[in-house]
Design a protein around this motif. Structure first.
Motif, PDB file in Angstrom:
ATOM      1  N   ALA A  11      24.819   2.112  -9.795  1.00  0.00           N
ATOM      2  CA  ALA A  11      25.014   0.465  -9.941  1.00  0.00           C
ATOM      3  C   ALA A  11      25.003   0.023  -8.485  1.00  0.00           C
ATOM      4  N   GLU A  12      25.412   0.764  -7.655  1.00  0.00           N
ATOM      5  CA  GLU A  12      25.704   0.113  -6.178  1.00  0.00           C
ATOM      6  C   GLU A  12      24.395   0.390  -5.178  1.00  0.00           C
ATOM      7  N   ALA A  13      23.420   0.973  -6.072  1.00  0.00           N
ATOM      8  CA  ALA A  13      22.217   1.133  -5.098  1.00  0.00           C
ATOM      9  C   ALA A  13      21.217   0.089  -5.627  1.00  0.00           C
ATOM     10  N   LEU A  14      21.506  -0.608  -6.595  1.00  0.00           N
ATOM     11  CA  LEU A  14      20.697  -1.735  -6.921  1.00  0.00           C
ATOM     12  C   LEU A  14      21.029  -2.959  -6.226  1.00  0.00           C
ATOM     13  N   PRO A  15      19.953  -4.019  -5.787  1.00  0.00           N
ATOM     14  CA  PRO A  15      19.916  -4.873  -4.843  1.00  0.00           C
ATOM     15  C   PRO A  15      20.484  -6.222  -5.683  1.00  0.00           C
ATOM     16  N   VAL A  16      21.673  -6.041  -6.149  1.00  0.00           N
ATOM     17  CA  VAL A  16      22.335  -7.394  -6.726  1.00  0.00           C
ATOM     18  C   VAL A  16      22.678  -8.449  -5.832  1.00  0.00           C
ATOM     19  N   ALA A  17      22.995  -8.153  -4.739  1.00  0.00           N
ATOM     20  CA  ALA A  17      22.939  -9.311  -3.868  1.00  0.00           C
ATOM     21  C   ALA A  17      21.499 -10.131  -3.257  1.00  0.00           C
ATOM     22  N   ALA A  18      20.564  -8.954  -3.444  1.00  0.00           N
ATOM     23  CA  ALA A  18      19.411  -9.705  -2.968  1.00  0.00           C
ATOM     24  C   ALA A  18      18.843 -10.567  -4.113  1.00  0.00           C
ATOM     25  N   ALA A  39      27.509  -8.138 -13.691  1.00  0.00           N
ATOM     26  CA  ALA A  39      27.037  -7.093 -14.714  1.00  0.00           C
ATOM     27  C   ALA A  39      25.595  -7.600 -15.221  1.00  0.00           C
ATOM     28  N   ALA A  40      25.539  -8.893 -15.528  1.00  0.00           N
ATOM     29  CA  ALA A  40      24.323  -9.349 -16.039  1.00  0.00           C
ATOM     30  C   ALA A  40      23.219  -9.035 -15.163  1.00  0.00           C
ATOM     31  N   LEU A  41      23.197  -9.322 -13.748  1.00  0.00           N
ATOM     32  CA  LEU A  41      22.090  -9.336 -12.858  1.00  0.00           C
ATOM     33  C   LEU A  41      21.835  -7.590 -12.696  1.00  0.00           C
ATOM     34  N   THR A  42      22.948  -7.012 -12.922  1.00  0.00           N
ATOM     35  CA  THR A  42      22.704  -5.485 -12.903  1.00  0.00           C
ATOM     36  C   THR A  42      21.676  -5.093 -13.933  1.00  0.00           C
ATOM     37  N   GLY A  43      22.056  -5.365 -15.245  1.00  0.00           N
ATOM     38  CA  GLY A  43      21.096  -5.158 -16.074  1.00  0.00           C
ATOM     39  C   GLY A  43      19.874  -5.810 -16.262  1.00  0.00           C
ATOM     40  N   PHE A  44      19.408  -6.836 -15.824  1.00  0.00           N
ATOM     41  CA  PHE A  44      18.283  -7.329 -15.526  1.00  0.00           C
ATOM     42  C   PHE A  44      17.342  -6.588 -14.304  1.00  0.00           C
ATOM     43  N   LEU A  45      18.287  -6.002 -13.374  1.00  0.00           N
ATOM     44  CA  LEU A  45      17.577  -5.198 -12.226  1.00  0.00           C
ATOM     45  C   LEU A  45      17.010  -3.878 -13.124  1.00  0.00           C
ATOM     46  N   ARG A  46      18.024  -3.220 -13.794  1.00  0.00           N
ATOM     47  CA  ARG A  46      17.939  -2.029 -14.476  1.00  0.00           C
ATOM     48  C   ARG A  46      16.589  -2.101 -15.359  1.00  0.00           C
ATOM     49  N   ALA A  47      16.579  -3.234 -16.073  1.00  0.00           N
ATOM     50  CA  ALA A  47      15.302  -3.395 -16.958  1.00  0.00           C
ATOM     51  C   ALA A  47      13.988  -3.586 -16.188  1.00  0.00           C
ATOM     52  N   ALA A  48      14.138  -4.405 -15.135  1.00  0.00           N
ATOM     53  CA  ALA A  48      12.982  -4.522 -14.112  1.00  0.00           C
ATOM     54  C   ALA A  48      12.580  -3.320 -13.537  1.00  0.00           C
ATOM     55  N   VAL A  49      13.590  -2.338 -13.003  1.00  0.00           N
ATOM     56  CA  VAL A  49      13.121  -1.262 -12.596  1.00  0.00           C
ATOM     57  C   VAL A  49      12.286  -0.216 -13.501  1.00  0.00           C
ATOM     58  N   GLY A 144      14.002   7.536  -2.554  1.00  0.00           N
ATOM     59  CA  GLY A 144      15.144   7.426  -1.832  1.00  0.00           C
ATOM     60  C   GLY A 144      16.216   7.128  -2.663  1.00  0.00           C
ATOM     61  N   ASP A 145      17.466   7.271  -2.118  1.00  0.00           N
ATOM     62  CA  ASP A 145      18.901   6.938  -2.909  1.00  0.00           C
ATOM     63  C   ASP A 145      19.241   5.629  -2.655  1.00  0.00           C
ATOM     64  N   SER A 146      18.779   4.935  -1.802  1.00  0.00           N
ATOM     65  CA  SER A 146      19.142   3.576  -1.374  1.00  0.00           C
ATOM     66  C   SER A 146      17.967   2.696  -1.689  1.00  0.00           C
ATOM     67  N   TRP A 147      18.091   1.191  -1.754  1.00  0.00           N
ATOM     68  CA  TRP A 147      17.148   0.206  -2.123  1.00  0.00           C
ATOM     69  C   TRP A 147      16.234   0.177  -0.928  1.00  0.00           C
ATOM     70  N   ASP A 148      16.892   0.467   0.213  1.00  0.00           N
ATOM     71  CA  ASP A 148      16.108   0.244   1.620  1.00  0.00           C
ATOM     72  C   ASP A 148      14.854   1.274   1.604  1.00  0.00           C
ATOM     73  N   ALA A 152       8.233  -1.872   0.137  1.00  0.00           N
ATOM     74  CA  ALA A 152       8.591  -3.297   0.042  1.00  0.00           C
ATOM     75  C   ALA A 152       8.007  -3.943  -1.089  1.00  0.00           C
ATOM     76  N   ASP A 153       6.707  -3.738  -1.289  1.00  0.00           N
ATOM     77  CA  ASP A 153       5.930  -4.362  -2.385  1.00  0.00           C
ATOM     78  C   ASP A 153       6.456  -4.037  -3.709  1.00  0.00           C
ATOM     79  N   LEU A 154       6.947  -2.778  -3.902  1.00  0.00           N
ATOM     80  CA  LEU A 154       7.732  -2.534  -5.094  1.00  0.00           C
ATOM     81  C   LEU A 154       8.808  -3.344  -5.379  1.00  0.00           C
ATOM     82  N   ALA A 155       9.693  -3.251  -4.097  1.00  0.00           N
ATOM     83  CA  ALA A 155      11.188  -3.642  -4.007  1.00  0.00           C
ATOM     84  C   ALA A 155      10.974  -5.212  -4.596  1.00  0.00           C
ATOM     85  N   GLN A 156       9.782  -5.950  -3.908  1.00  0.00           N
ATOM     86  CA  GLN A 156       9.502  -7.447  -4.278  1.00  0.00           C
ATOM     87  C   GLN A 156       9.282  -7.651  -5.488  1.00  0.00           C
TER      88      GLN A 156
END
Length: 205
Positions: A11-18, A39-49, A144-148, A152-156
């Motif tokens: 969960a900490e690897a997902l870009p919740v703050a971004a 928790a909700a944003l984390t769920g949306f990020l997992r679905a998007a990933v 990689g293990d971190s969002w960085d 960039a295009d896939l992250a966006q």
């Protein structure tokens, strides 16, 4: 072919703050920074990933997978269904009676490739798979293990899609639509993937 994801992104690897900042910019409303909203944003990020990975065949955050085949697709080389592959951790043959045999690491090698990594024999061909048996390949894939480490295009694309999921959370029917901007961002990463697992068994029957 059966493909099983053995580990999930932390969960900490997902870009919740971004994502929270992205939503503030897009909507003009302040998104609460609390545990329920996180928790909700984390769920949306997992679905998007998961959606982006399914569309591109690229693993964004590194994790382990297990692929089971009833035979090699081609004994000259077995393509892997995901990229980029960091390592092939083990290959095991099942004789059909429940006996597993690990293939010696010196009998095969990984051919890294950004689109279609492959397992190649170090000899002439990959080992024979018994008629009622199977082969299981355990491998690790991801940028990689971190969002960085995510391009960039896939992250966006993930942020944009997660934001759409958040904004449309009360309208389940819209989840299947891929926004044009997201499709444009992931287009260069998409490939016509070769299905793994049919092999030459039909020729032997």
């Amino acid at each position: 072919m059966m493909l099983i994801e053995e580990t999930a992104p932390a969960a900490e690897a997902l870009p919740v703050a971004a994502l929270r900042e992205h939503l503030r910019l897009g909507s003009g409303f302040r998104i609460a920074d609390d545990s329920a909203e996180t928790a909700a944003l984390t769920g949306f990020l997992r679905a998007a990933v998961a959606t982006i990975e399914a569309r591109t065949g690229k693993v964004l955050l590194t994790r382990r997978f297990r692929m089971q085949l009833d035979d090699w697709r081609d004994r000259l080389g077995q393509p892997l269904p995901l990229a980029p592959v960091v390592s092939v951790d083990a290959i095991a043959l099942d004789d059909g009676a429940g006996t597993l045999t690990d293939l010696p690491v010196e009998s095969w090698r990984l051919l890294p490739d950004g689109q279609r990594p492959m397992i190649l024999p170090t000899g002439v061909i990959l080992p024979h798979v018994p008629r009622r048996g199977s082969v299981t390949v355990t491998f690790t894939a991801g940028f990689g293990d971190s969002w960085d480490a995510v391009p960039a295009d896939l992250a966006q694309a993930v942020l944009m899609l997660a934001a759409r999921y958040y904004e449309d959370r009360s309208f389940e029917g819209s989840r299947g639509a891929m926004p044009f901007g997201v499709s444009a961002l992931i287009e260069r990463w998409r490939q016509v993937r070769t299905l793994a697992g049919r092999g030459n068994r039909e020729l032997r029957r």
